[in-house]
Scaffold this motif. Structure first.
Motif, short mmCIF file in Angstrom:
data_model
loop_
_atom_site.label_atom_id
_atom_site.label_comp_id
_atom_site.label_asym_id
_atom_site.label_seq_id
_atom_site.Cartn_x
_atom_site.Cartn_y
_atom_site.Cartn_z
N HIS A 1 36.65 -20.24 57.57
CA HIS A 1 36.44 -19.57 58.85
C HIS A 1 37.46 -18.47 59.10
CE1 HIS A 1 34.20 -23.34 59.38
NE2 HIS A 1 33.48 -22.69 60.26
N GLY A 2 38.12 -18.01 58.04
CA GLY A 2 38.97 -16.84 58.17
C GLY A 2 40.43 -17.12 58.42
N PRO B 1 42.86 -17.14 52.97
CA PRO B 1 42.53 -16.15 54.00
C PRO B 1 43.37 -14.89 53.87
CG PRO B 1 42.73 -18.33 54.96
CD PRO B 1 43.23 -18.44 53.55
N SER C 1 31.49 -14.06 59.86
CA SER C 1 32.65 -14.11 58.97
C SER C 1 32.97 -12.74 58.41
CB SER C 1 32.38 -15.08 57.81
OG SER C 1 32.28 -16.41 58.28
N SER D 1 36.31 -10.66 58.96
CA SER D 1 37.04 -10.32 57.75
C SER D 1 37.42 -8.84 57.76
CB SER D 1 36.21 -10.65 56.51
OG SER D 1 36.92 -10.36 55.32
N GLN E 1 40.41 -8.46 60.03
CA GLN E 1 41.65 -8.90 59.38
C GLN E 1 42.12 -7.87 58.35
OE1 GLN E 1 42.43 -12.99 58.43
NE2 GLN E 1 40.51 -13.66 59.32
N TYR F 1 44.78 -15.15 65.70
CA TYR F 1 43.44 -15.52 65.22
C TYR F 1 43.44 -16.95 64.71
CZ TYR F 1 39.05 -15.35 62.62
OH TYR F 1 37.78 -15.60 62.15
N GLY G 1 40.57 -19.25 63.18
CA GLY G 1 39.21 -19.08 62.70
C GLY G 1 38.19 -20.04 63.25
N HIS H 1 35.08 -18.88 65.75
CA HIS H 1 33.69 -19.08 65.30
C HIS H 1 32.94 -20.01 66.26
CE1 HIS H 1 33.06 -17.24 61.25
NE2 HIS H 1 34.37 -17.11 61.34
#
Length: 618
Positions: free
Chosen positions: A33-34, A99, A449, A453, A456, A482, A484, A488
């Motif tokens: 989830h990042g 990540p 995602s 992404s 980021q 953040y 993730g 989400h």
């Protein structure tokens, strides 16, 4: 390998960044989830605290770029990461995917904990081994290369370093671990120590793979695995050589086992020699010796490959932030006729992409060698020009959130995410999401995602540009920006109409910070849309003047774009007006409550009667 139940030392202790990030994987943090960056920060803090409780002083050395003759291995590993990420996005399983901002969080956390950090330009193995030899201290890593270096204090595999289980004996603390030294290995297998680097080179490293040699023919049939049998056979072959053989002669004899190599022999021999020399500490001192007391200046990390996402293979997230890197290349390379090459993803393939350096209005008159002496205002202008924002538009935000807000504005223009994603992101940045532990039980939306992404990637390269410019804006604490799984989950509930109470926390400072962030982003968005509208109209007018008799298809498309842009601007203006109305209402409510509290304090009897009336109504 020897088991050391109570290892304690008051000497220096080494880590490699890419190996320390194993902390992410062994801690069971979410990978799909990042990034769970706050949880990762806690893991790093716990790890350093465990070392210090045992009087171990860590000294961290970060890897740089790989040597050119390791290119094939680097390509293979990057391609493998692309496919693992793609598989994970389909199945939701953990595939050791790091990540994007994990390394930034790692470095920032070490800096906050005042852990010395050194950045190597190239690979760090030899620097770590040389410094460990000078200081007579152990190396902690999970890199198998350190099984070959002749380290006086040994090598501690991080897989057997039980840092979560600090033992207490009176006033003494200790960590159970395994300690390895090359003398024990050579004694057990009867191998001359000077041939250990030769063994490593022939066993197959990053330089050359000698798959055509069947080493298993030098041992009797056994029950071991193919890899173990191959290594055992190589050790038996080396053990049977005459003691007078020099390492280079051994390499030549090994190539003779491969038969006719025609013109490839000298190239293979050269690569093997380079591989062997990687494990030899030829120089007397390390380049890091001069930094014994203080950590070397961190120069930033190298570019990483973006991994695959979903079955449609959207463009690499790194493309979104490429203009920021182009500005960095302009500062680093000047106006020389040289274009750097980036490795990136196209579909599920790894490709090389030439990238032209670019210049902002301010950066085109700056030089790298005099950059530290450039005025703060000019360095700030370079950063803001690259991100497309003004200093005035950020002035109402706390300093530590100005760069993330500017990045979010840049991201909105380049990545074009749906509006609900920007609100979810800003809610997370303003500390409006409730912290929780554990991983999501459902797979992430792949399009969501990809959008995050891209954000980021933009933040990562903006931080690098900010560092190159000597921090004209304060560097944000990435671990607080953040989370993730929470972001989400918020997007999922916003889109499905679910309740947000369990996700959002309600406190006045966080709410006000969120409104400020949203106001800044919306205001800059409106300004950019109107600017784009003006440029579109000017372009259309110019072409109409050049050819007034014919309205071409291209010109019709320009007018269509103009209408779409105008519609987008109206929507953004409406959102901005709504936000301003909410802010005014909040100010009125705040003034009313302040006045009410003042009246209550002046007239306690009236306050008591109102309270009684309230109880009666209830």
């Amino acid at each position: 390998m020897t088991a050391v139940p109570c290892y304690r030392c008051k000497t220096w202790h080494f880590l490699k960044c890419v190996k320390a990030i194993v902390l992410w994987f062994v801690s069971g943090l979410d990978q799909n989830h990042g990034g769970e960056y706050a949880a990762y920060r806690t893991v790093i803090e716990t790890f350093i605290a465990a070392l210090r409780s045992c009087d171990i002083t860590p000294y961290v050395v970060l890897d740089g770029g790989s040597a050119h003759f390791k290119a094939q291995t680097a390509v293979e590993r990057a391609t493998d990461r692309i496919h693992r990420k793609h598989q994970a996005s389909q199945s939701g399983e953990q595939s050791s995917i790091l990540p994007k901002l994990a390394q930034v969080v790692f470095i920032q956390t070490l800096a906050r904990l005042q852990v010395p950090v050194a950045q190597c330009i190239a690979e760090a193995d030899q620097e770590i081994a040389a410094l460990a030899s000078e200081w007579c201290c152990p190396v902690l890593s999970n890199d198998s290369d350190f099984f070959v270096f002749d380290l006086p204090a040994g090598f501690l595999p991080i897989s057997h370093f039980l840092w979560r289980e600090v033992r207490q004996s009176g006033s003494q603390s200790s960590i159970s671990c395994w300690s390895y030294c090359t003398s024990s290995f050579c004694s057990f297998f009867g191998l001359r120590r000077q041939l250990l680097p030769t063994f490593a080179a022939l066993a197959g490293n990053d330089y050359v793979k000698l798959r055509r040699i069947d080493w298993t023919r030098f041992i009797q049939a056994g029950t071991g695995t193919e890899a173990c049998s191959r290594l055992e056979g190589l050790l038996c072959w080396l053990k049977g050589l005459q003691e007078s053989r020099e390492p280079l002669e051994v390499l030549e004899e090994a190539l003779g086992l491969m038969g006719d190599l025609s013109g490839d022999k000298q190239e293979l021999l050269q690569n093997l020699r380079l591989g062997m020399e990687e494990y030899q500490l030829g120089r007397s001192t390390s380049d890091l010796q001069q930094e014994h007391e203080t950590a070397p200046r961190l120069t930033g990390s190298h570019l990483q490959v973006d991994r695959g996402l979903n079955c449609e293979y959207p463009p690499s997230a790194n493309q979104t932030s490429r203009p920021l890197r182009q500005v960095m290349y302009g500062l680093l390379l000047g106006k020389d006729k040289f274009s750097p090459v980036e490795f990136d993803r196209a579909g599920l393939s790894l490709i090389s992409v030439p990238v032209e350096p670019t210049f902002t209005r301010t950066s085109q008159r700056l030089r790298l060698d005099s950059l530290p002496q450039v005025a703060l205002s000019d360095r700030l202008n370079v950063l803001l020009e690259a991100l497309g924002v003004t200093q005035e538009s950020l002035r109402l935000l706390p300093p530590e959130l100005q760069l993330p807000a500017a990045v979010s504005c840049y991201w909105l223009q380049t990545a074009q995410p749906p509006p609900d994603l920007q609100r979810a992101l800003l809610l997370g940045m303003s500390n409006m999401l409730r912290s929780r532990t554990g991983n999501c039980s459902w797979n992430p939306d792949q399009d969501v995602s990809h959008v995050f992404s891209q954000w980021q990637a933009c933040l990562k390269d903006a931080i690098r540009l900010n560092q190159l410019l000597d921090l004209p804006l304060p560097e944000p604490d990435v671990s607080r920006l953040y989370q993730g799984t929470l972001v989400h989950q918020l997007v999922h509930r916003m889109r499905s109409g679910g309740k947000l109470k369990t996700v959002l926390r309600s406190d006045r400072p966080s709410e006000e910070l969120y409104r400020s962030l949203l106001s800044v982003v919306q205001r800059i968005r409106v300004q950019r849309i109107r600017s784009r509208t003006r440029r579109t109209r000017q372009k259309a007018a110019t072409r109409w003047q050049q050819n007034p008799q014919e309205l071409s298809a291209d010109l019709q498309r320009l007018f269509l774009q103009d209408e779409e842009t105008e519609s987008e601007a109206r929507a953004a203006v409406a959102a901005q007006e709504e936000l301003q109305l909410q802010e005014e209402l909040l100010q009125v409510q705040t003034r009313y409550r302040t006045k009410e509290r003042s009246n209550r304090s002046k007239n306690p009897e009236l306050a008591r009667k109102e309270e009684c009336r309230g109880r009666d109504l209830l």
